[in-house]
Motif scaffolding. Structure first.
Motif, PDB file in Angstrom:
ATOM      1  N   MET A   1       0.829  -1.221   0.000  1.00 25.17           N
ATOM      2  CA  MET A   1       0.000   0.000   0.000  1.00 25.17           C
ATOM      3  C   MET A   1       0.856   1.261   0.000  1.00 25.17           C
ATOM      4  O   MET A   1       0.374   2.347  -0.321  1.00 25.17           O
ATOM      5  CB  MET A   1      -0.967  -0.010   1.192  1.00 25.17           C
ATOM      6  CG  MET A   1      -2.068  -1.033   0.997  1.00 25.17           C
ATOM      7  SD  MET A   1      -3.352  -0.946   2.250  1.00 25.17           S
ATOM      8  CE  MET A   1      -4.316   0.483   1.689  1.00 25.17           C
ATOM      9  N   ASP A   2       2.138   1.095   0.333  1.00 25.86           N
ATOM     10  CA  ASP A   2       3.068   2.229   0.311  1.00 25.86           C
ATOM     11  C   ASP A   2       3.711   2.442  -1.060  1.00 25.86           C
ATOM     12  O   ASP A   2       4.361   3.456  -1.283  1.00 25.86           O
ATOM     13  CB  ASP A   2       4.208   1.966   1.312  1.00 25.86           C
ATOM     14  CG  ASP A   2       4.033   2.785   2.561  1.00 25.86           C
ATOM     15  OD1 ASP A   2       3.181   3.693   2.553  1.00 25.86           O
ATOM     16  OD2 ASP A   2       4.755   2.512   3.545  1.00 25.86           O
ATOM     17  N   LEU A   3       3.603   1.457  -1.941  1.00 23.97           N
ATOM     18  CA  LEU A   3       4.226   1.591  -3.262  1.00 23.97           C
ATOM     19  C   LEU A   3       3.530   2.715  -4.031  1.00 23.97           C
ATOM     20  O   LEU A   3       2.384   3.037  -3.747  1.00 23.97           O
ATOM     21  CB  LEU A   3       4.093   0.283  -4.056  1.00 23.97           C
ATOM     22  CG  LEU A   3       4.802  -0.942  -3.473  1.00 23.97           C
ATOM     23  CD1 LEU A   3       4.412  -2.205  -4.242  1.00 23.97           C
ATOM     24  CD2 LEU A   3       6.316  -0.750  -3.524  1.00 23.97           C
ATOM     25  N   ASN A   4       4.258   3.280  -4.995  1.00 27.30           N
ATOM     26  CA  ASN A   4       3.607   4.329  -5.784  1.00 27.30           C
ATOM     27  C   ASN A   4       3.751   4.048  -7.281  1.00 27.30           C
ATOM     28  O   ASN A   4       4.806   4.256  -7.853  1.00 27.30           O
ATOM     29  CB  ASN A   4       4.185   5.692  -5.433  1.00 27.30           C
ATOM     30  CG  ASN A   4       3.371   6.811  -6.061  1.00 27.30           C
ATOM     31  OD1 ASN A   4       2.731   6.615  -7.098  1.00 27.30           O
ATOM     32  ND2 ASN A   4       3.381   7.971  -5.458  1.00 27.30           N
ATOM     33  N   TYR A   5       2.682   3.549  -7.858  1.00 31.00           N
ATOM     34  CA  TYR A   5       2.636   3.336  -9.301  1.00 31.00           C
ATOM     35  C   TYR A   5       1.633   4.277  -9.947  1.00 31.00           C
ATOM     36  O   TYR A   5       0.917   3.915 -10.868  1.00 31.00           O
ATOM     37  CB  TYR A   5       2.334   1.864  -9.632  1.00 31.00           C
ATOM     38  CG  TYR A   5       3.545   0.981  -9.436  1.00 31.00           C
ATOM     39  CD1 TYR A   5       4.568   0.985 -10.372  1.00 31.00           C
ATOM     40  CD2 TYR A   5       3.688   0.169  -8.313  1.00 31.00           C
ATOM     41  CE1 TYR A   5       5.700   0.199 -10.207  1.00 31.00           C
ATOM     42  CE2 TYR A   5       4.813  -0.626  -8.131  1.00 31.00           C
ATOM     43  CZ  TYR A   5       5.809  -0.607  -9.089  1.00 31.00           C
ATOM     44  OH  TYR A   5       6.932  -1.375  -8.921  1.00 31.00           O
ATOM     45  N   SER A   6       1.594   5.508  -9.433  1.00 33.50           N
ATOM     46  CA  SER A   6       0.790   6.530 -10.112  1.00 33.50           C
ATOM     47  C   SER A   6       1.544   6.915 -11.392  1.00 33.50           C
ATOM     48  O   SER A   6       2.655   6.447 -11.633  1.00 33.50           O
ATOM     49  CB  SER A   6       0.624   7.748  -9.206  1.00 33.50           C
ATOM     50  OG  SER A   6       1.883   8.359  -9.040  1.00 33.50           O
ATOM     51  N   TRP A   7       0.973   7.814 -12.183  1.00 30.58           N
ATOM     52  CA  TRP A   7       1.587   8.173 -13.467  1.00 30.58           C
ATOM     53  C   TRP A   7       2.807   9.078 -13.323  1.00 30.58           C
ATOM     54  O   TRP A   7       3.508   9.329 -14.301  1.00 30.58           O
ATOM     55  CB  TRP A   7       0.550   8.860 -14.360  1.00 30.58           C
ATOM     56  CG  TRP A   7      -0.291   7.884 -15.112  1.00 30.58           C
ATOM     57  CD1 TRP A   7      -1.594   7.573 -14.867  1.00 30.58           C
ATOM     58  CD2 TRP A   7       0.106   7.074 -16.228  1.00 30.58           C
ATOM     59  NE1 TRP A   7      -2.028   6.624 -15.764  1.00 30.58           N
ATOM     60  CE2 TRP A   7      -1.002   6.303 -16.614  1.00 30.58           C
ATOM     61  CE3 TRP A   7       1.303   6.925 -16.940  1.00 30.58           C
ATOM     62  CZ2 TRP A   7      -0.961   5.402 -17.669  1.00 30.58           C
ATOM     63  CZ3 TRP A   7       1.342   6.024 -17.987  1.00 30.58           C
ATOM     64  CH2 TRP A   7       0.232   5.276 -18.348  1.00 30.58           C
TER      65      TRP A   7
END
Ligand code: ADP
Length: 490
Positions: free
Chosen positions: A459-465
């Motif tokens: 949930m801490d990962l960031n795969y936003s654009w």
């Protein structure tokens, strides 16, 4: 416009929320906005299909309409426009081509999408937006770089424009009987004779895009490498190797606003990182809703996918009873090939309390499954990027994936020695390797300390654009600065 900030026209055959059949719509519906946040003037253009909901059609304003010639046919071309989340969106209106029962399953689709590509180029001088980059996507827009090279770039209005072509899935190529090349596209014969737009004797729109764009991208670094090999190349690996210097991989992102467990109204209970109990409430809700045994302790595996061979369904089918024997519950949402749909429907009777098979497309149910599942299965034969594993991360659901394409670039297999990892993965396309990996994941699910750490970590990962948009920015800037460089094939 500030230095390094470009005008970009994003061209796609589908875009969320207007029309969606797959991952391309997610990308076309969210990347333009992310690029605008980088300061570029990005606009989107798609066909105005009958299936676009009325609420959007009502918001459209007419920009212009004129007649254009597609080969021998003199036809109407209307351009309508609305603004969605700050992105200007143009719709190419032509009732003959786009007011159809199906968006892709038409006998004259080569003509529909030749028209779309040409219409996009024709509208530019009329809509008062001159892009630095035209960014085309997948086979439906493959003719655009060709038409551009054949008869637009020679005109002073167009001469500085660069084209980018992104491959979202190489398997779908748009292949048509060759005589249509001259008839419909109306391009000079040498494009066909040179082999640039031809593959196995057929006109090939995917190859056309590959051969004529100034730059080609695909949606993960692994897939960019893989498609240059015969195993993943779908017959076009030779063309991709020819263009290897102009080919790169940029990973897709997902909309972190749309897929937000804190705000998503589709969820029974909204939750943040650390609120494992609230995530469990979503699990209980989906168990109840779909008639599974309500049991928070049973590992729940979600599977949401088009039901096609690419997605590894033959592996799931081969060891299905063994998967159920792990004690996990299995929740399936998808439509596609009949043989797979029938297989799962038949199994439903055998596991009434632990298997739920939902043969339909349902975006709201999908969100509830992402949020309520503990594990998400993606044993793909190939996967250009894959969005479902990224959506799973967002909802604290742990992916089980095959190490291919974008799955390979985004999921790190759990290592019990170091405690590192964000999912579970296997390398060979083999049903027992997949089964073993599922068993391994289930065994860690039973160790609550390990599991909760994993949930919080993904949930801490960031795969936003954000990161990917920066990479596209760099590509656009490099391309517009290399003024003299042209693709070598012409
Ligand atoms: P592909 O583009 O190959 O179908 P991706 O993983 O890139 O695969 O994207 C699939 C997208 O479509 C995801 O957002 C997934 O949740 C969604 N999806 C697939 N099947 C369904 C379905 N039956 N109902 C709702 N959403 C679905």
């Amino acid at each position: 416009m500030k230095k390094g900030k470009k005008k970009i026209l994003f061209v796609a055959s589908e875009a969320d929320p207007f029309i969606k059949t797959g991952g391309l719509a997610d990308v076309a519906g969210s990347l333009p906005q992310a690029l605008r946040e980088e300061g570029h003037d990005v606009r989107l253009v798609i066909p105005q299909y009958r299936q676009i909901p009325e609420e959007y059609k009502e918001r459209m304003e007419s920009v212009c309409h004129f007649r254009t010639k597609l080969a021998w046919r003199d036809t109407y071309l209307g351009v309508n426009r609305l603004e969605e989340d700050g992105v200007p969106v143009y719709f190419i209106d032509n009732k003959y081509y786009f007011d159809r029962d199906s968006i892709y399953e038409n006998d004259d689709k080569h003509e529909q999408f030749a028209f779309f590509s040409q219409a996009v180029l024709d509208m530019l001088p009329v809509i008062d937006f001159k892009p630095d980059i035209i960014h085309a996507n997948d086979w439906q827009t493959g003719p655009l770089p060709l038409l551009f090279a054949d008869r637009y770039r020679q005109q002073s209005y167009y001469q500085d424009i660069k084209t980018v072509f992104t491959i979202h899935n190489l398997k779908y190529q748009g292949q048509f009987a060759g005589h249509s090349a001259g008839d419909v596209l109306g391009v000079a014969p040498h494009h066909w004779e040179s082999g640039n737009i031809r593959h196995n004797g057929l006109l090939n729109y995917m190859k056309t895009g590959i051969m004529y764009a100034d730059h080609i991208t695909t949606v993960s670094e692994s897939y960019a490498r893989e498609i240059q090999t015969s195993y993943f190349g779908e017959g076009l690996d030779y063309a991709l190797r020819m263009r290897a210097d102009d080919l790169s991989g940029i990973l897709n992102g997902i909309s972190y606003e749309k897929f937000d467990p804190k705000t998503n109204k589709n969820l029974a209970v909204r939750f943040s990182k650390g609120e494992i109990d609230k995530k469990l409430a979503n699990k209980i809700h989906i168990q109840q809703k779909l008639g599974l045994e309500v049991n928070a302790d049973k590992p729940l595996i979600g599977f949401i996918s088009r039901m096609v061979e690419q997605k590894g369904l033959d592996l799931v089918r081969a060891v299905f009873d063994e998967i159920m024997a792990t004690g996990a519950q299995f929740l399936i949402l998808g439509t596609g090939q009949r043989e797979y749909e029938e297989f799962f429907k038949a199994k439903q009777h055998k596991y009434p309390d632990n298997l739920s098979v939902n043969i339909k497309y349902d975006a709201q149910l999908a969100d509830q499954i992402y949020a309520g599942s503990d594990l998400f299965l993606m044993p793909s034969r190939f996967e250009p990027c894959g969005l479902s594993q990224l959506i799973s991360f967002r909802y604290g659901t742990i992916p089980i994936v095959r190490e291919t394409g974008g799955l390979n670039d985004t999921v790190v297999s759990y290592n019990e020695e170091t405690g590192e990892g964000t999912g579970f993965s296997f390398s060979n396309y083999n049903a027992h390797d997949m089964l073993h990996t599922i068993e391994r994941a289930v065994s860690f699910y039973e160790q609550k300390g390990v599991w909760n750490k994993l949930v919080n970590r993904v949930m801490d990962l960031n795969y936003s654009w954000h990161n990917s948009a920066k990479k596209y920015s760099k590509l656009y800037n490099n391309l517009t600065e290399e003024k003299a460089k042209r693709p070598k094939q012409k």
